[in-house]
Design a protein around this motif. Structure first.
Motif, PDB file in Angstrom:
ATOM      1  N   GLN A 155      -7.046  28.160 -50.107  1.00 18.79           N
ATOM      2  CA  GLN A 155      -6.633  26.950 -50.034  1.00 18.79           C
ATOM      3  C   GLN A 155      -6.174  27.302 -48.790  1.00 18.79           C
ATOM      4  O   GLN A 155      -6.180  28.121 -47.433  1.00 18.79           O
ATOM      5  CB  GLN A 155      -4.689  27.041 -50.837  1.00 18.79           C
ATOM      6  N   ALA A 156      -6.126  24.940 -48.139  1.00 23.35           N
ATOM      7  CA  ALA A 156      -6.525  25.355 -46.371  1.00 23.35           C
ATOM      8  C   ALA A 156      -5.274  24.928 -46.159  1.00 23.35           C
ATOM      9  O   ALA A 156      -3.974  25.210 -47.475  1.00 23.35           O
ATOM     10  CB  ALA A 156      -6.487  24.010 -46.330  1.00 23.35           C
ATOM     11  N   ALA A 159      -2.725  22.392 -47.255  1.00 23.87           N
ATOM     12  CA  ALA A 159      -2.781  22.114 -48.903  1.00 23.87           C
ATOM     13  C   ALA A 159      -2.382  23.216 -49.452  1.00 23.87           C
ATOM     14  O   ALA A 159      -0.807  22.912 -50.376  1.00 23.87           O
ATOM     15  CB  ALA A 159      -3.731  22.110 -49.496  1.00 23.87           C
ATOM     16  N   ALA A 160      -1.211  24.459 -49.035  1.00 28.28           N
ATOM     17  CA  ALA A 160      -0.979  25.241 -49.301  1.00 28.28           C
ATOM     18  C   ALA A 160       0.787  24.649 -48.765  1.00 28.28           C
ATOM     19  O   ALA A 160       1.707  25.293 -49.582  1.00 28.28           O
ATOM     20  CB  ALA A 160      -1.248  26.204 -48.749  1.00 28.28           C
ATOM     21  N   ILE A 161       1.327  24.069 -48.063  1.00 27.49           N
ATOM     22  CA  ILE A 161       2.525  23.743 -47.549  1.00 27.49           C
ATOM     23  C   ILE A 161       3.324  22.554 -49.034  1.00 27.49           C
ATOM     24  O   ILE A 161       3.907  22.428 -49.083  1.00 27.49           O
ATOM     25  CB  ILE A 161       2.472  22.592 -45.996  1.00 27.49           C
ATOM     26  N   VAL A 162       1.847  21.740 -48.978  1.00 24.70           N
ATOM     27  CA  VAL A 162       2.385  20.712 -50.064  1.00 24.70           C
ATOM     28  C   VAL A 162       2.592  21.227 -51.183  1.00 24.70           C
ATOM     29  O   VAL A 162       3.234  20.769 -51.951  1.00 24.70           O
ATOM     30  CB  VAL A 162       1.239  19.962 -50.035  1.00 24.70           C
ATOM     31  N   ALA A 163       2.154  23.010 -51.912  1.00 24.94           N
ATOM     32  CA  ALA A 163       2.258  23.526 -53.430  1.00 24.94           C
ATOM     33  C   ALA A 163       3.549  24.003 -52.901  1.00 24.94           C
ATOM     34  O   ALA A 163       4.061  24.113 -53.948  1.00 24.94           O
ATOM     35  CB  ALA A 163       1.132  24.599 -53.432  1.00 24.94           C
ATOM     36  N   THR A 164       4.007  24.275 -52.020  1.00 26.28           N
ATOM     37  CA  THR A 164       5.368  25.155 -51.873  1.00 26.28           C
ATOM     38  C   THR A 164       6.124  24.428 -51.662  1.00 26.28           C
ATOM     39  O   THR A 164       6.961  24.447 -52.554  1.00 26.28           O
ATOM     40  CB  THR A 164       5.402  25.880 -50.389  1.00 26.28           C
ATOM     41  N   LEU A 165       6.169  23.065 -51.717  1.00 24.86           N
ATOM     42  CA  LEU A 165       7.016  22.252 -52.113  1.00 24.86           C
ATOM     43  C   LEU A 165       7.206  22.067 -52.995  1.00 24.86           C
ATOM     44  O   LEU A 165       8.212  21.459 -53.564  1.00 24.86           O
ATOM     45  CB  LEU A 165       6.511  21.042 -50.711  1.00 24.86           C
ATOM     46  N   ALA A 166       6.003  21.553 -53.691  1.00 29.80           N
ATOM     47  CA  ALA A 166       5.925  21.317 -55.094  1.00 29.80           C
ATOM     48  C   ALA A 166       7.031  21.699 -56.013  1.00 29.80           C
ATOM     49  O   ALA A 166       6.573  22.055 -57.052  1.00 29.80           O
ATOM     50  CB  ALA A 166       4.697  20.796 -55.536  1.00 29.80           C
ATOM     51  N   ALA A 167       6.923  23.297 -56.006  1.00 31.09           N
ATOM     52  CA  ALA A 167       7.009  23.975 -56.391  1.00 31.09           C
ATOM     53  C   ALA A 167       8.618  24.720 -56.460  1.00 31.09           C
ATOM     54  O   ALA A 167       9.104  25.154 -57.767  1.00 31.09           O
ATOM     55  CB  ALA A 167       6.173  25.872 -56.282  1.00 31.09           C
ATOM     56  N   LEU A 168       9.344  23.865 -55.911  1.00 28.69           N
ATOM     57  CA  LEU A 168      10.411  23.926 -55.716  1.00 28.69           C
ATOM     58  C   LEU A 168      11.276  22.587 -56.325  1.00 28.69           C
ATOM     59  O   LEU A 168      10.629  21.702 -56.530  1.00 28.69           O
ATOM     60  CB  LEU A 168      10.966  23.522 -54.060  1.00 28.69           C
TER      61      LEU A 168
END
Length: 386
Positions: A155-156, A159-168
């Motif tokens: 994962q780019a 995109a990983a930063i966005v996914a990390t935020l979305a998991a909170l």
């Protein structure tokens, strides 16, 4: 030879102006090129954690035109340093940036940590404050990012930063803080994030403070009397009267208060999270009610070379629980803020005394401020009725 001597005099004159203006930068001539030298944050590939003397390789020609250009550059860089916006990415060759991109994520985080700890003023107290901020507001979310990348290595990073935020949790304090931390990390890395990334951070803030059931003044006084230990009772009384954060109680100048200053003003020291600022009591009569001119703080470790502001503050929370206080220490701070609103203290003044921005103050205490303004408007309208 005459041209060189003339250039040397021009450089000396320019450096004298820089010194008089306290820019913290000096022009150097190396061969046929000009560069700037000053105390600068560590480069991205450095293992150092504090600013030190370095050269910015501007590579401008050693000519009269080059001198004019480097003077403009110096003013821009000096402003960036004051505002803590200086970035080596603007001045290093592209190859240096590529080297950072090629590092493993854990190493990039380590270098980002060194960069963050190098910000602001040097000194043990300032460094301890930055370490506390790093441990509470950056490290936990960068650890989550690292876990996300380990789970999905292809994962780019954006995109990983966005996914990390979305998991909170949505609209939570943790997601809001994570958004700030990960945006700063992305900026340090030169990573472009989606334009709407702030929306992903959510709208945590005033809603929680508004729902909080704050203790009444009567309850605050009652529980102060219930604390048997005089030193911790003093901590409680200071927090209630001055609206301090947990750790700030231990980093104040109480000299004028103890010498009988009628205003009862105290000074929160630079050692704290938000730096030097004065605070006045609300209510002033609580100074005598809680014996704040004579009391003493409990003997806990406040040496910031061996502890952090966070750990100091945790000691207060522990003692509140120990004595069964039915509300959190921070509720005393919120109650103080609401009290100043009822007194009609200007929001700018209250925000300054609380050590945060007016925007944060107005957002956090929006409900009470709105009620005050509406009441004042109604009263004015009634006074002016025909």
């Amino acid at each position: 030879m005459a041209v060189s001597a003339s250039l040397d005099r021009a450089i000396a004159a320019l450096n004298a102006r820089f010194k008089a203006a306290r820019l913290g930068l000096q022009v150097e001539c190396r061969g046929d090129r000009l560069s700037l030298r000053g105390t600068l944050p560590p480069r991205p590939d450095s293992t150092k954690t504090r600013p030190y003397q370095q050269r910015i390789p501007l590579k401008l020609p050693a000519t009269a035109a080059g001198l004019k250009q480097i003077e403009r550059e110096a003013k821009v860089i000096a402003a960036q340093l004051i505002e803590r916006r200086f970035s080596w990415a603007d001045y290093l060759p592209q190859t240096a940036a590529l080297q950072l991109d090629q590092l493993p994520l854990d190493e990039r985080i380590t270098r980002f940590e060194a960069h963050m700890l190098a910000q602001s003023d040097p000194g043990a107290a300032a460094l301890a404050s930055r370490k506390t901020t790093w441990e509470k507001a950056y490290a936990p979310y960068l650890k989550k990012l690292l876990a996300q990348v380990e789970q999905q290595p292809r994962q780019a990073l954006d995109a990983a930063i966005v996914a990390t935020l979305a998991a909170l949790p949505s609209h939570s304090r943790s997601r809001q803080v994570a958004c700030t931390a990960l945006k700063a990390f992305a900026e340090f890395q030169g990573i472009a994030l989606p334009e709407d990334i702030d929306k992903l951070g959510g709208q945590y803030g005033s809603s929680k403070a508004q729902r909080r059931l704050l203790p009444s003044d009567e309850v605050i006084v009652e529980w102060c009397d219930r604390i048997p230990n005089p030193a911790w009772r003093y901590v409680y009384g200071v927090m209630a009267t001055y609206g301090l954060r947990n750790h700030e109680v231990f980093f104040c100048d109480y000299q004028e208060l103890r010498q009988g200053d009628p205003e009862g003003r105290i000074t929160v020291l630079e050692t704290t999270k938000t730096g030097l600022h004065d605070v006045w009591p609300f209510y002033p009569e609580w100074i005598d009610r809680f014996g704040l001119r004579q009391g003493q703080l409990p003997p806990i470790n406040t040496d910031l070379t061996t502890t952090t502001l966070q750990r100091v503050g945790q000691q207060v929370a522990i003692q509140f629980k120990r004595y069964g206080v039915p509300f959190a220490p921070y509720d005393l701070r919120h109650a103080w803020a609401v009290r100043t609103i009822h007194f009609g203290l200007p929001d700018t003044v209250a925000a300054r005394m609380m050590g945060h921005s007016v925007a944060i103050h107005n957002r956090t205490y929006h409900r009470w401020i709105t009620h005050r303004d509406q009441r004042q408007a109604v009263q004015t309208a009634l006074r002016n009725r025909p």
